[in-house]
Design a protein around this motif. Structure first.
Motif, PDB file in Angstrom:
ATOM      1  N   UNK A   1       0.841  -1.168  -0.174  1.00 24.89           N
ATOM      2  CA  UNK A   1      -0.024   0.139   0.135  1.00 24.89           C
ATOM      3  C   UNK A   1       0.974   1.096  -0.120  1.00 24.89           C
ATOM      4  N   UNK A   2       2.128   1.521   0.749  1.00 25.29           N
ATOM      5  CA  UNK A   2       2.729   1.586   1.053  1.00 25.29           C
ATOM      6  C   UNK A   2       3.151   2.728  -0.093  1.00 25.29           C
ATOM      7  N   UNK A   3       3.674   1.625  -0.928  1.00 22.78           N
ATOM      8  CA  UNK A   3       4.440   1.896  -2.567  1.00 22.78           C
ATOM      9  C   UNK A   3       3.681   1.717  -3.268  1.00 22.78           C
ATOM     10  N   UNK A   4       2.242   1.733  -3.115  1.00 22.84           N
ATOM     11  CA  UNK A   4       1.404   2.758  -4.560  1.00 22.84           C
ATOM     12  C   UNK A   4       0.934   3.747  -4.169  1.00 22.84           C
ATOM     13  N   UNK A   5       0.981   4.048  -2.897  1.00 24.95           N
ATOM     14  CA  UNK A   5       0.369   5.529  -2.510  1.00 24.95           C
ATOM     15  C   UNK A   5       1.706   6.598  -3.217  1.00 24.95           C
ATOM     16  N   UNK A   6       2.526   6.126  -3.199  1.00 24.91           N
ATOM     17  CA  UNK A   6       4.092   7.107  -3.432  1.00 24.91           C
ATOM     18  C   UNK A   6       3.873   7.191  -5.241  1.00 24.91           C
ATOM     19  N   UNK A   7       3.324   6.096  -5.977  1.00 23.34           N
ATOM     20  CA  UNK A   7       2.913   6.313  -7.090  1.00 23.34           C
ATOM     21  C   UNK A   7       2.667   7.775  -7.618  1.00 23.34           C
ATOM     22  N   UNK A   8       3.138   8.356  -8.527  1.00 25.41           N
ATOM     23  CA  UNK A   8       2.204   9.991  -9.014  1.00 25.41           C
ATOM     24  C   UNK A   8       0.932   9.118  -9.721  1.00 25.41           C
ATOM     25  N   UNK A   9       0.514   8.807  -9.433  1.00 20.49           N
ATOM     26  CA  UNK A   9      -0.578   8.056 -11.197  1.00 20.49           C
ATOM     27  C   UNK A   9      -1.293   7.175  -9.816  1.00 20.49           C
ATOM     28  N   UNK A  10      -1.489   6.983  -8.349  1.00 21.35           N
ATOM     29  CA  UNK A  10      -2.182   6.011  -8.139  1.00 21.35           C
ATOM     30  C   UNK A  10      -2.641   7.289  -6.872  1.00 21.35           C
ATOM     31  N   UNK A  11      -4.494   7.551  -7.141  1.00 22.16           N
ATOM     32  CA  UNK A  11      -5.246   8.242  -5.429  1.00 22.16           C
ATOM     33  C   UNK A  11      -5.219   7.307  -5.157  1.00 22.16           C
ATOM     34  N   UNK A  12      -5.538   7.141  -3.462  1.00 19.35           N
ATOM     35  CA  UNK A  12      -6.278   5.757  -2.502  1.00 19.35           C
ATOM     36  C   UNK A  12      -6.903   7.439  -1.778  1.00 19.35           C
ATOM     37  N   UNK A  13      -8.679   6.432  -2.241  1.00 21.02           N
ATOM     38  CA  UNK A  13      -9.569   7.139  -0.906  1.00 21.02           C
ATOM     39  C   UNK A  13      -9.724   6.123   0.336  1.00 21.02           C
ATOM     40  N   UNK A  14      -9.782   6.456   1.104  1.00 19.98           N
ATOM     41  CA  UNK A  14     -10.418   5.182   2.249  1.00 19.98           C
ATOM     42  C   UNK A  14     -11.704   4.450   2.268  1.00 19.98           C
ATOM     43  N   UNK A  15     -11.823   3.931   1.538  1.00 17.60           N
ATOM     44  CA  UNK A  15     -13.432   3.452   1.426  1.00 17.60           C
ATOM     45  C   UNK A  15     -14.354   4.388   1.708  1.00 17.60           C
ATOM     46  N   UNK A  16     -14.222   5.050   0.964  1.00 15.51           N
ATOM     47  CA  UNK A  16     -15.160   6.803   1.069  1.00 15.51           C
ATOM     48  C   UNK A  16     -16.499   6.992   0.360  1.00 15.51           C
ATOM     49  N   UNK A  17     -16.765   6.250  -1.017  1.00 12.10           N
ATOM     50  CA  UNK A  17     -17.532   6.660  -1.862  1.00 12.10           C
ATOM     51  C   UNK A  17     -19.415   6.500  -1.805  1.00 12.10           C
ATOM     52  N   UNK A  18     -18.962   5.217  -0.527  1.00  8.77           N
ATOM     53  CA  UNK A  18     -20.562   5.762   0.216  1.00  8.77           C
ATOM     54  C   UNK A  18     -20.998   6.745   0.788  1.00  8.77           C
ATOM     55  N   UNK A  19     -20.141   7.165   1.227  1.00  6.82           N
ATOM     56  CA  UNK A  19     -20.214   8.273   2.180  1.00  6.82           C
ATOM     57  C   UNK A  19     -21.335   9.967   1.704  1.00  6.82           C
ATOM     58  N   UNK A  20     -21.847  10.008   1.920  1.00  8.97           N
ATOM     59  CA  UNK A  20     -23.073  11.138   1.965  1.00  8.97           C
ATOM     60  C   UNK A  20     -24.214  11.322   2.955  1.00  8.97           C
ATOM     61  N   UNK A  21     -24.424  12.293   3.076  1.00  5.40           N
ATOM     62  CA  UNK A  21     -25.590  12.471   3.764  1.00  5.40           C
ATOM     63  C   UNK A  21     -26.791  11.501   3.372  1.00  5.40           C
TER      64      UNK A  21
END
Ligand code: NAI
Length: 346
Positions: A278-298
């Motif tokens: 995960x650390x290596x993926x996050x260092x990549x300039x072309x990788x975006x990680x969000x923290x299982x946030x897609x569901x999070x709306x009011x």
């Protein structure tokens, strides 16, 4: 009063669950810990447990729940890959929230795609530092590009509509294609070969686990953008990293990660990150990680609480029939529903 042990509580869960619980005589005990074999003891004396995506509801946990007289597992999410449905048969009833806002997840998927290909995350950081250079921010038009959508259920279809709004050519793969939907279905290999952008919206099953592996990436176009807002284990993250290092994968946007259970949803800043991949993926300039946030709306949070409380009430009151109960008999909800079987198998 129905008493429910609510595992893996986050601050954003409580207001809506307290409100709907009060209105329906359901009392929650909010626990910060996740449900595991070590923490199941806390459910002793409760009628039900309420769990989320990274709680463990395996055979050992189910046996303990049964022993303690807990009658129901109320999932406050759509996916149920963390529950051993088959083992739960004749022990505990299991219900989920099949749909709370497909828009929340589909819109987040498009937000990730646009952020990535238009380099919004980089531009945001630059201008905060009064760096107004455009070097390295060149993106590409979505208009006219081909997007391959894997899984054309509720979320997949909303995402398809959004992509059509951008003038993209949409192709799709689904194990159970939707008749008369107007969607252009192709075999999975063809989707991998033809798509500029690939987005995953199918459930995690034995069959879909690591459907993005080295062989699949080999088939994909050079520069492909991979979006995963479904479940982490759809992608073999090591193969993805290799694909990125080989410059084959142009970008990856991940809201989920196979080993997210002990990492996502928590503030890990200031800690040593043990997960090298995960650390290596996050260092990549072309990788975006969000923290299982897609569901999070009011809207989604309200719908989740309303439906979960509704499931609990249906299970314990009236005739006990709950439309969102998962079928344990065959362990395959879709199969069960298509064959018109009752939702309560015992
Ligand atoms: P859905 O059940 O409406 O649609 C799933 C689709 O996948 C169905 O059309 C089904 O036929 C298809 N499918 C099943 N097996 C397949 C296979 N082997 N290959 C290809 N397609 C297959 O589910 P929905 O509501 O659209 O959710 C999709 C997934 O999104 C969920 O399973 C869940 O894992 C994930 N999700 C993620 C969230 C997040 O916050 N990141 C929030 C909600 C759901």
């Amino acid at each position: 009063m129905i008493r429910v042990a609510f595992y893996d509580t986050k601050a954003y869960d409580q207001p809506s669950f307290i409100q709907y619980g009060k209105e329906n005589d359901v009392e929650f005990r909010f626990l910060e810990t996740k449900l595991t074999e070590d923490t199941v003891e806390l459910a002793r004396g409760y009628d039900a447990v309420c769990v989320f995506v990274n709680d463990t509801v395996n055979a050992a946990v189910i046996d303990k729940l049964y022993e303690y007289g807990v009658k129901m597992v109320a999932l406050r999410c759509a996916g149920y890959n963390n529950v051993d449905i088959r083992h739960a048969f004749k022990k505990v009833h299991v219900a989920h929230v099949p749909a709370y806002s497909p828009y929340a997840v589909a819109e987040h998927t498009m937000a990730l795609l646009l952020t990535s290909i238009r380099r919004i995350h980089k531009a945001y950081n630059r201008t905060r530092d009064f760096n107004f250079s455009l070097n390295g921010l060149t993106g590409f038009d979505l208009h006219g590009k081909t997007v391959g959508v894997v899984g054309t259920g509720k979320i997949g279809r909303v995402f398809i509509d959004i992509c059509k709004g951008f003038g993209m050519n949409v192709i799709a793969y689904d194990k159970f294609p939707a008749a008369d939907s107007g969607i252009t279905y192709v075999p999975l290999d063809e989707l991998f070969e033809k798509s500029d952008v690939i987005s995953f919206h199918c459930p995690l099953t034995e069959e879909t686990k690591h459907m993005v592996n080295a062989a699949a990436i080999e088939r994909m176009k050079k520069g492909v953008v991979i979006l995963n807002t479904s479940r982490g284990a759809l992608i073999d993250a090591e193969a993805l990293l290799e694909g990125i290092k080989a410059r084959k994968v142009g970008a990856a946007c991940l809201d989920v990660y196979e080993e997210e259970a002990d990492i996502f949803f928590e503030d890990r800043s200031g800690h040593i990150m043990d997960d090298d991949l995960l650390s290596r993926l996050i260092t990549m300039p072309n990788v975006i990680v969000t923290s299982h946030q897609a569901f999070l709306t009011e809207e989604a949070l309200n719908n989740i609480a309303e439906t979960t409380v509704g499931n609990i009430v249906s299970c314990f009151k009236n005739d006990g029939i709950c439309d969102n109960e998962l079928c344990y008999r065959c362990g395959n909800v879709e199969h069960c529903r298509k064959n018109g079987r009752p939702h309560r198998c015992f």
